[in-house]
Design an enzyme around this catalytic site. Sequence first.
Site, short mmCIF file in Angstrom:
data_model
loop_
_atom_site.label_atom_id
_atom_site.label_comp_id
_atom_site.label_asym_id
_atom_site.label_seq_id
_atom_site.Cartn_x
_atom_site.Cartn_y
_atom_site.Cartn_z
CB CYS A 1 -0.90 0.01 1.26
SG CYS A 1 -2.47 0.85 0.85
CG HIS B 1 -3.44 -3.57 3.35
ND1 HIS B 1 -2.26 -3.19 4.23
CD2 HIS B 1 -4.20 -2.48 2.87
CE1 HIS B 1 -2.53 -1.69 4.17
NE2 HIS B 1 -3.45 -1.31 3.40
CD GLU C 1 -1.35 -6.32 5.33
OE1 GLU C 1 -1.13 -6.58 4.18
OE2 GLU C 1 -1.54 -5.15 6.00
#
Length: 562
Positions: free
Chosen positions: A398, A525, A527
Amino acid sequence: MKYVLVTGGVVSGLGKGVTASSIGVVLKACGLRVTSIKIDPYLNTDAGTMSPFEHGEVFVLDDGGEVDLDLGNYERFLDVRLTRDNNITTGKIYQSVLDKERKGDYLGKTVQVVPHITDAIKNWIESVSAIPVDGEEGPADVCVVELGGTVGDIESMPFLEALRQLSFSVGQDNFCLIHVSLIPVLGVVGEQKTKPTQHSVRELRALGLTPHLLACRSAQPLLENTKEKLSQFCHVQVGNILNIHDVPNIWHVPLLLRNQNAHDAILKQLDLLRVATRPDLQEWTKRAETFDNLTNSVRIAMVGKYVGLNDSYLSVVKALLHACIACSLKPSVDWIAASDLDDDSKQLTPEAHAAAWETLRNAACILVPGGFGDRGVKGMMLAAKYARENEVPYLGICLGMQIFVIEFARSVLHLETVNSEEFDAETPNPVVIFMPEGSRTQMGSTMRLGSRRTLFQTPDCITAKLYHNSEYVEERHRHRYEVNPDMISMLEEAGLTFVGKDESGKRMEILELPSHPFYVGVQFHPEFKSRPGRPSAPFLGLILAATGQLEAYVTKHQNGSL
Ligand code: GLN
């Protein structure tokens, strides 16, 4: 629906979230379908406006909900996809009641905490617990409800009252209360102290709630006589007193609970013994033990803004852990405050500057995670430059991808004045611009949030291969700014490739530098969707590249042997 309520006593930060998710894991391992609700008694509507410095990371869900990081734990532990409504806050409850009041729905009645707020809480829990979150149809069997904060806090009172009423209305067999508490040991005497737990249980009972199980946190295993004392004074059977003592890694917690037959006690309370199977936790056992036995590690430099508190990047740290384990490595994360790397720091805090650079140079790879505002941006840019020039594997997430583009345009295209509109609203050369999905003039809800599709522009790139040659990926977003589409051709001519774009082709999602071993930026993102046993592709790529295994992995995978 059967409810397992998890409350906390004595102090905050006991690992109540991990305990509650682990209870969910054990029940799931018994063949039950499990969902979860997290209650945060603060007034914020959601975690979106809360500082990661203070509250840890803001977790993002598929539906764009910005929620407490505990929901990340539930998603990772239970492998589910939650909705924004699975996170209840005081703000959300009051807002719904006040909206109804303005509409006149209360028909002239005085609107009060009891019964209107408490009814709203009960209704919310009952309707949200019925939403399937595991990809199957129909409601789950059990809903784990975690009440944030500590019993006795003023702000959790309406929730405890609502939960008391819920326990009564759903009936004995459908409600199990587990109270998580702390058993401290006092210095010289070394005695395990039960009094704080006794007090917090008394507090709970005064509110009309009796715990069926206690989950006692302690450094060392509880002694038998400590358990007996707790049983006697807290009115909980000895067999229902669980002990979560410190363990080498959190994956041991479900195993610890299983070893103490927590499932039997919970299933008995919920009258589920007949339908449940013996808990199968083979995968968890393997994972917990594998991790304990890992000897080699890989050094990862995390260059960010919020490095004071590990929880600020919790999901990034978990995603690194999942990727490292897949490569049989332990992650060794070196936190670098981005501002320590820049030239101002060289003047003002030379020691911190030297130490930060030393750490960066010793790392096998560099990760620049997401963030907001211009603090530390100069340092991140230097880290990106260092990685690019020295062929050190780099992953920009990002903000980290935007940094990648700005640094590249400045250094390689010699466009020294380019900037992001976020850092300089008046920049004459914006390479990263404000690109809201809705209105350009309205500031509220202008963030691009939640799951969006990214289409690979070519199968012939590292990320497409890491994503198992999929044509597209769906990852979660949380940003306002994006790479300026007008500058794409210029950047591509200079050697960058935008290998992933959204469906309109205007939003740049994945960026690679093919001349570099691994230099990748993602606007999303990744994650948030990483899972133990199913590491996220960009993170896996970073770790493979850091340890010289990327090429072998990609080749092997292409031959269909993985
Ligand atoms: N601040 C940047 C934006 O709004 C990046 C956001 C992020 O990293 N999550 O686009």
